[in-house]
Write an enzyme that holds these catalytic residues in place. Structure first.
Site, PDB file in Angstrom:
ATOM      1  N   ILE A  12      40.994  12.908 -33.952  1.00  0.00           N
ATOM      2  CA  ILE A  12      42.295  12.872 -34.640  1.00  0.00           C
ATOM      3  C   ILE A  12      42.529  11.496 -35.272  1.00  0.00           C
ATOM      4  CG2 ILE A  12      44.781  13.250 -34.364  1.00  0.00           C
ATOM      5  CD1 ILE A  12      44.071  15.122 -31.994  1.00  0.00           C
ATOM      6  N   LEU A  33      34.251   3.297 -28.437  1.00  0.00           N
ATOM      7  CA  LEU A  33      33.164   4.234 -28.769  1.00  0.00           C
ATOM      8  C   LEU A  33      32.666   5.023 -27.556  1.00  0.00           C
ATOM      9  CD1 LEU A  33      31.079   2.238 -31.440  1.00  0.00           C
ATOM     10  CD2 LEU A  33      32.978   3.825 -31.802  1.00  0.00           C
ATOM     11  N   GLY A  36      34.558   8.135 -29.122  1.00  0.00           N
ATOM     12  CA  GLY A  36      34.510   8.092 -30.586  1.00  0.00           C
ATOM     13  C   GLY A  36      33.107   7.800 -31.093  1.00  0.00           C
ATOM     14  N   ALA A  74      43.777   6.504 -28.306  1.00  0.00           N
ATOM     15  CA  ALA A  74      42.687   6.344 -27.328  1.00  0.00           C
ATOM     16  C   ALA A  74      43.091   6.911 -25.976  1.00  0.00           C
ATOM     17  CB  ALA A  74      42.366   4.857 -27.192  1.00  0.00           C
ATOM     18  N   SER A 117      50.953  15.295 -25.744  1.00  0.00           N
ATOM     19  CA  SER A 117      50.303  16.612 -25.669  1.00  0.00           C
ATOM     20  C   SER A 117      51.262  17.677 -25.177  1.00  0.00           C
ATOM     21  CB  SER A 117      49.127  16.515 -24.698  1.00  0.00           C
ATOM     22  OG  SER A 117      48.607  17.788 -24.430  1.00  0.00           O
ATOM     23  N   TYR A 141      45.884  15.119 -16.527  1.00  0.00           N
ATOM     24  CA  TYR A 141      45.898  14.765 -17.950  1.00  0.00           C
ATOM     25  C   TYR A 141      47.336  14.832 -18.492  1.00  0.00           C
ATOM     26  CZ  TYR A 141      45.580  15.345 -22.987  1.00  0.00           C
ATOM     27  OH  TYR A 141      45.788  15.217 -24.333  1.00  0.00           O
ATOM     28  N   LYS A 145      50.009  11.722 -19.749  1.00  0.00           N
ATOM     29  CA  LYS A 145      50.678  11.665 -21.065  1.00  0.00           C
ATOM     30  C   LYS A 145      52.200  11.590 -20.885  1.00  0.00           C
ATOM     31  CE  LYS A 145      47.242  11.735 -23.964  1.00  0.00           C
ATOM     32  NZ  LYS A 145      47.065  10.758 -25.029  1.00  0.00           N
ATOM     33  N   ASN A 170      47.294  22.685 -30.470  1.00  0.00           N
ATOM     34  CA  ASN A 170      45.824  22.665 -30.548  1.00  0.00           C
ATOM     35  C   ASN A 170      45.326  22.162 -31.899  1.00  0.00           C
ATOM     36  OD1 ASN A 170      46.439  24.341 -28.185  1.00  0.00           O
ATOM     37  ND2 ASN A 170      44.229  24.593 -28.129  1.00  0.00           N
ATOM     38  N   ASP A 279      44.467  27.252 -17.376  1.00  0.00           N
ATOM     39  CA  ASP A 279      44.825  27.630 -18.748  1.00  0.00           C
ATOM     40  C   ASP A 279      46.147  28.406 -18.771  1.00  0.00           C
ATOM     41  OD1 ASP A 279      42.779  26.614 -20.304  1.00  0.00           O
ATOM     42  OD2 ASP A 279      41.546  28.414 -20.185  1.00  0.00           O
TER      43      ASP A 279
HETATM   44  N1  UFG Z   1      38.193  29.009 -24.636  1.00  0.00           N
HETATM   45  C1  UFG Z   1      37.248  30.006 -24.491  1.00  0.00           C
HETATM   46  N2  UFG Z   1      35.949  29.670 -24.660  1.00  0.00           N
HETATM   47  C2  UFG Z   1      35.538  28.400 -24.956  1.00  0.00           C
HETATM   48  C3  UFG Z   1      36.509  27.399 -25.113  1.00  0.00           C
HETATM   49  C4  UFG Z   1      37.829  27.741 -24.929  1.00  0.00           C
HETATM   50  O1  UFG Z   1      37.577  31.158 -24.216  1.00  0.00           O
HETATM   51  O2  UFG Z   1      34.316  28.171 -25.099  1.00  0.00           O
HETATM   52  C5  UFG Z   1      39.606  29.362 -24.517  1.00  0.00           C
HETATM   53  C6  UFG Z   1      40.332  28.555 -23.451  1.00  0.00           C
HETATM   54  O3  UFG Z   1      40.169  29.156 -22.203  1.00  0.00           O
HETATM   55  C7  UFG Z   1      41.753  28.596 -24.003  1.00  0.00           C
HETATM   56  C8  UFG Z   1      41.579  28.602 -25.521  1.00  0.00           C
HETATM   57  O4  UFG Z   1      40.243  29.047 -25.726  1.00  0.00           O
HETATM   58  O5  UFG Z   1      42.370  29.779 -23.616  1.00  0.00           O
HETATM   59  C9  UFG Z   1      41.743  27.248 -26.159  1.00  0.00           C
HETATM   60  O6  UFG Z   1      40.939  26.325 -25.436  1.00  0.00           O
HETATM   61  P1  UFG Z   1      40.639  24.859 -25.948  1.00  0.00           P
HETATM   62  O7  UFG Z   1      39.763  24.216 -24.906  1.00  0.00           O
HETATM   63  O8  UFG Z   1      40.146  24.890 -27.350  1.00  0.00           O
HETATM   64  O9  UFG Z   1      42.057  24.172 -25.979  1.00  0.00           O
HETATM   65  P2  UFG Z   1      43.126  24.037 -24.796  1.00  0.00           P
HETATM   66  O10 UFG Z   1      44.264  24.906 -25.201  1.00  0.00           O
HETATM   67  O11 UFG Z   1      42.580  24.215 -23.458  1.00  0.00           O
HETATM   68  O12 UFG Z   1      43.393  22.481 -24.908  1.00  0.00           O
HETATM   69  C10 UFG Z   1      44.368  21.961 -25.704  1.00  0.00           C
HETATM   70  C11 UFG Z   1      44.052  20.516 -26.040  1.00  0.00           C
HETATM   71  C12 UFG Z   1      44.139  19.670 -24.783  1.00  0.00           C
HETATM   72  C13 UFG Z   1      45.474  19.892 -24.159  1.00  0.00           C
HETATM   73  C14 UFG Z   1      45.635  21.340 -23.850  1.00  0.00           C
HETATM   74  C15 UFG Z   1      46.962  21.636 -23.212  1.00  0.00           C
HETATM   75  O13 UFG Z   1      42.778  20.403 -26.596  1.00  0.00           O
HETATM   76  O14 UFG Z   1      43.984  18.314 -25.117  1.00  0.00           O
HETATM   77  O15 UFG Z   1      45.568  22.069 -25.050  1.00  0.00           O
HETATM   78  O16 UFG Z   1      46.915  22.840 -22.512  1.00  0.00           O
HETATM   79  F1  UFG Z   1      45.582  19.213 -23.017  1.00  0.00           F
END
Ligand code: UFG
Length: 323
Positions: A12, A33, A36, A74, A117, A141, A145, A170, A279
């Site tokens: 981002i 890094l 990053g 960061a 977040s 996490y 935040k 997201n 989740d």
């Molecule tokens: N998912 C899958 N398969 C994968 C990856 C993800 O089914 O290979 C699902 C996850 O279970 C979730 C959805 O896709 O239901 C989104 O998952 P992401 O990992 O892409 O994103 P998240 O919603 O878990 O994470 C985001 C931000 C985090 C933040 C979080 C808050 O990236 O930084 O939302 O819940 F903390």
């Protein structure tokens, strides 16, 4: 303006730095890094490789860059890892963040835009989530935040540090130049696109028995360029504030996979797996407050548009930044 982008070599931060530079701002990027990439540092920016744990080095770097404002990206940002190693999250996201705030106050830098977040909200009782919802994180996490958001309020009150906390939902998609390349990829869209690129045989769906129309989790995917635009607007905020940042719409895991099939024209085999720990079933923002107060308007809301930008980037950089 002269902006110091802390964590500007990450996903981002790199896109925000690019947008700032495109709009004629002067940008320095500070990054250790660890997450990053050197190749994600815009060539037009001055680069400082430094860890926020280096309190003295950081104080000097802030004095030398003499910024009008700091954007702070960061952080450690993996929910699952935070459940295994909370110390890393509290140290990096709170203690090291404090080093930054102290360097700012010592150098009389009075403005910060902070990457917060939706994880600060935990398991919301309903959606869409607005800023009045209780913040009850369910993992270290999100807790880290939220703690930093609270610290910012005290620094504002005591030191006159004006802050804008942006609670991302997201983040997804890419700019023409910079995209999403995590060394350990857990995010849905890049994982699906790796299958389309032939770099992985299938994508796993974590949970198909949620109380949602197709049984998979719903998220509010926001285009990285819309997210970056909000940061630029935050620089013009006349008062401190916290804002939720999403599109107000939600897409399920299956809808994301379908969009990726459509955009890439590839078959994407899936394997259904049990739920991923922690989740929430549904996270959707309402961003009316930032629209009203800062004039933010998302331009790239359609899921296909977001996926198309990510696909273009992943095709151009199939190995990511290659480091
Ligand atoms: N998912 C899958 N398969 C994968 C990856 C993800 O089914 O290979 C699902 C996850 O279970 C979730 C959805 O896709 O239901 C989104 O998952 P992401 O990992 O892409 O994103 P998240 O919603 O878990 O994470 C985001 C931000 C985090 C933040 C979080 C808050 O990236 O930084 O939302 O819940 F903390």
């Amino acid at each position: 303006m002269n902006i110091l982008v802390v964590g500007g070599a990450g996903y981002i931060g790199s896109v925000c730095a690019e947008l700032l530079l495109n709009e004629g701002h002067q940008v320095a990027i500070l990054d250790n890094l660890s997450e990053g990439h050197r190749a994600a540092v815009d060539r037009r920016a001055h680069f400082i490789q430094l860890d926020l744990a280096n309190r003295d080095g950081l104080a000097q770097a802030v004095v030398r860059s003499c910024p009008d404002a700091i954007m702070h990206f960061a952080a450690s940002a993996l929910v699952g890892e935070s459940m295994r190693d909370p110390s890393k999250y509290f140290r990096n996201n709170i203690a090291n963040g404090l080093n930054l705030l102290d360097a700012m106050t010592a150098a009389d830098v009075r403005q910060i835009v902070f990457s917060s977040s939706c994880a600060t909200f935990g398991l919301p009782e309903r959606t869409p989530i607005d800023e009045s919802f209780p913040q009850r994180p369910i993992n270290p996490y999100g807790e880290s935040k939220l703690a930093f958001e609270k610290i910012l309020r005290w620094y504002d009150q005591i030191h006159g540090l004006r802050f804008v906390s942006l609670r991302y939902f997201n983040a997804a998609g890419a700019s023409g130049k910079f995209g999403e390349d995590h060394r350990w990829e857990t995010h849905l869209i890049p994982n699906v696109l790796k299958v389309a690129l032939g770099r992985q045989p299938h994508v796993e769906i974590f949970g198909t028995d949620y109380d949602t129309p197709d049984g998979t989790c719903i998220r509010d995917y926001i285009h990285i360029l819309d997210l970056a635009r909000a940061h630029i607007l935050a620089l013009g905020a006349s008062a401190s504030g916290s804002y939720n940042l999403g599109t107000g719409g939600g897409s399920s895991v299956r809808q994301v996979i379908d969009a990726c099939c459509k955009v890439t024209g590839k078959e994407i085999p899936v394997i259904e797996k049990p739920r991923r720990c922690g989740d929430p079933p549904r996270l959707i923002a309402t961003s009316e407050k930032i629209k009203r107060e800062l004039g933010w308007q998302p331009q790239f809301q359609a899921l296909d548009t977001i996926v198309t930008s990510a696909w273009k980037w992943h095709q151009q950089f199939p190995n990511g930044y290659g480091d």
